[in-house]
Design a protein around this motif. Structure first.
Motif, PDB file in Angstrom:
ATOM      1  N   ARG A   1     -35.373  58.515  19.166  1.00  0.00           N
ATOM      2  CA  ARG A   1     -35.961  59.246  20.167  1.00  0.00           C
ATOM      3  C   ARG A   1     -37.200  59.542  19.636  1.00  0.00           C
ATOM      4  O   ARG A   1     -37.757  59.844  18.419  1.00  0.00           O
ATOM      5  CB  ARG A   1     -35.278  60.585  20.414  1.00  0.00           C
ATOM      6  CG  ARG A   1     -33.834  60.398  20.971  1.00  0.00           C
ATOM      7  CD  ARG A   1     -34.003  59.784  22.473  1.00  0.00           C
ATOM      8  NE  ARG A   1     -32.627  59.797  23.221  1.00  0.00           N
ATOM      9  CZ  ARG A   1     -31.993  60.726  23.683  1.00  0.00           C
ATOM     10  NH1 ARG A   1     -32.482  61.890  23.855  1.00  0.00           N
ATOM     11  NH2 ARG A   1     -30.924  60.635  24.295  1.00  0.00           N
TER      12      ARG A   1
ATOM     13  N   PRO B   1     -39.650  65.642  19.092  1.00  0.00           N
ATOM     14  CA  PRO B   1     -39.894  66.456  19.925  1.00  0.00           C
ATOM     15  C   PRO B   1     -41.173  67.273  19.981  1.00  0.00           C
ATOM     16  O   PRO B   1     -41.767  67.082  18.685  1.00  0.00           O
ATOM     17  CB  PRO B   1     -38.663  67.672  19.572  1.00  0.00           C
ATOM     18  CG  PRO B   1     -38.133  67.218  18.303  1.00  0.00           C
ATOM     19  CD  PRO B   1     -38.585  65.674  17.994  1.00  0.00           C
TER      20      PRO B   1
ATOM     21  N   VAL C   1     -36.984  65.293  23.994  1.00  0.00           N
ATOM     22  CA  VAL C   1     -36.965  64.466  25.234  1.00  0.00           C
ATOM     23  C   VAL C   1     -35.411  64.152  25.473  1.00  0.00           C
ATOM     24  O   VAL C   1     -34.869  63.770  24.709  1.00  0.00           O
ATOM     25  CB  VAL C   1     -37.792  63.250  24.956  1.00  0.00           C
ATOM     26  CG1 VAL C   1     -37.734  62.054  25.970  1.00  0.00           C
ATOM     27  CG2 VAL C   1     -39.057  63.420  24.481  1.00  0.00           C
TER      28      VAL C   1
ATOM     29  N   ARG D   1     -38.260  67.862  28.167  1.00  0.00           N
ATOM     30  CA  ARG D   1     -39.116  66.863  28.750  1.00  0.00           C
ATOM     31  C   ARG D   1     -38.091  65.630  29.155  1.00  0.00           C
ATOM     32  O   ARG D   1     -37.351  64.982  28.301  1.00  0.00           O
ATOM     33  CB  ARG D   1     -40.068  66.337  27.827  1.00  0.00           C
ATOM     34  CG  ARG D   1     -40.941  65.283  28.591  1.00  0.00           C
ATOM     35  CD  ARG D   1     -42.139  64.893  27.723  1.00  0.00           C
ATOM     36  NE  ARG D   1     -43.223  66.301  27.549  1.00  0.00           N
ATOM     37  CZ  ARG D   1     -44.008  66.618  28.222  1.00  0.00           C
ATOM     38  NH1 ARG D   1     -44.080  66.190  29.552  1.00  0.00           N
ATOM     39  NH2 ARG D   1     -44.807  67.781  27.683  1.00  0.00           N
ATOM     40  N   ASN D   2     -37.914  65.626  30.535  1.00  0.00           N
ATOM     41  CA  ASN D   2     -37.141  64.842  31.186  1.00  0.00           C
ATOM     42  C   ASN D   2     -37.233  63.238  30.741  1.00  0.00           C
ATOM     43  O   ASN D   2     -38.413  62.770  30.893  1.00  0.00           O
ATOM     44  CB  ASN D   2     -37.232  64.975  32.466  1.00  0.00           C
ATOM     45  CG  ASN D   2     -36.119  64.025  33.406  1.00  0.00           C
ATOM     46  OD1 ASN D   2     -35.719  62.927  33.115  1.00  0.00           O
ATOM     47  ND2 ASN D   2     -35.508  64.694  34.407  1.00  0.00           N
ATOM     48  N   SER D   3     -36.226  62.503  29.935  1.00  0.00           N
ATOM     49  CA  SER D   3     -36.371  61.216  29.621  1.00  0.00           C
ATOM     50  C   SER D   3     -36.736  60.174  30.727  1.00  0.00           C
ATOM     51  O   SER D   3     -37.195  59.040  30.301  1.00  0.00           O
ATOM     52  CB  SER D   3     -35.269  60.850  28.645  1.00  0.00           C
ATOM     53  OG  SER D   3     -33.930  60.901  29.511  1.00  0.00           O
TER      54      SER D   3
ATOM     55  N   GLY E   1     -40.382  61.831  32.135  1.00  0.00           N
ATOM     56  CA  GLY E   1     -41.708  62.284  31.218  1.00  0.00           C
ATOM     57  C   GLY E   1     -42.269  63.837  31.430  1.00  0.00           C
ATOM     58  O   GLY E   1     -43.125  64.251  30.941  1.00  0.00           O
TER      59      GLY E   1
END
Length: 202
Positions: free
Chosen positions: A104, A107, A149, A170-172, A175
């Motif tokens: 990922r 953050p 994310v 933060r919506n993967s 964004g």
């Protein structure tokens, strides 16, 4: 895993501290390759004991459980069961999420503030020369936090595991910064400013 056990106006026996460490290690090893640290705090309120467990189980993944009972051992059992129950609910997703963290995006760093409500309460009209913002002008605490994310499902899982009322992420998929929160009726609310609202629906 580093485990810290402390007491507020409570004398902690060696056997209790050993029991706490052993059970938390067992829970952590069952669900994670490794957990970093845990803080267990016992306190006493009138005729019962309370136990608060906070486990940091990896990058941004925290778990929290609270318990109360007539004795410290039973209070710990109650808090540990809350954590285990949440982990059982998310068993598969926790393992997948934990393994996927290495791939990922890191953050974002953020600051989290706790604001003190001024005397008179927020419902009272502000005195002359003050704005409504001044009703919460005193910063009681400031801590660093992370905005990860995540998918919406992962955000709800993290919020539930940490026993939080709200979580920003933060919506993967989009964004965009999103928020999930627990409503007063027990359901989950989701705020997504990236969602297009049809004409007449705003």
């Amino acid at each position: 895993m580093q485990i810290t056990v402390s007491g507020k106006q409570v004398d902690l026996s060696d056997s209790l501290q050993t029991r706490v460490s052993t059970q938390l290690e067992t829970i952590a090893n069952k669900y994670f390759d490794h957990a970093l640290e845990a803080h267990v705090t016992f306190s006493r309120a009138r005729s019962f004991f309370t136990c608060d467990i906070n486990v940091h189980a990896g990058r941004g993944l925290s778990l929290r459980g609270e318990g109360e009972a007539a004795d410290a051992n039973a209070a710990f059992d109650d808090a540990a069961e809350h954590i285990a129950k949440r982990l059982r609910r998310y068993r598969r997703r926790v393992n997948d999420h934990h393994r996927d963290l290495a791939h990922r995006a890191r953050p974002e760093a953020a600051r989290q503030y706790i604001l003190k409500e001024e005397e008179g309460g927020s419902d009272a009209p502000p005195p002359d020369g003050r704005t409504l913002d001044d009703a919460y002008a005193t910063v009681v605490a400031e801590t660093y936090t992370e905005i990860a994310v995540l998918s919406v499902g992962e955000a709800v899982m993290r919020m539930d595991l940490a026993d939080q009322a709200v979580l920003m992420f933060r919506n993967s998929a989009s964004g965009v910064l999103n928020v999930v929160y627990r409503r007063a009726d027990g359901h989950i609310g989701w705020i997504d400013p990236g969602t297009q609202v049809a004409d007449g629906m705003a």
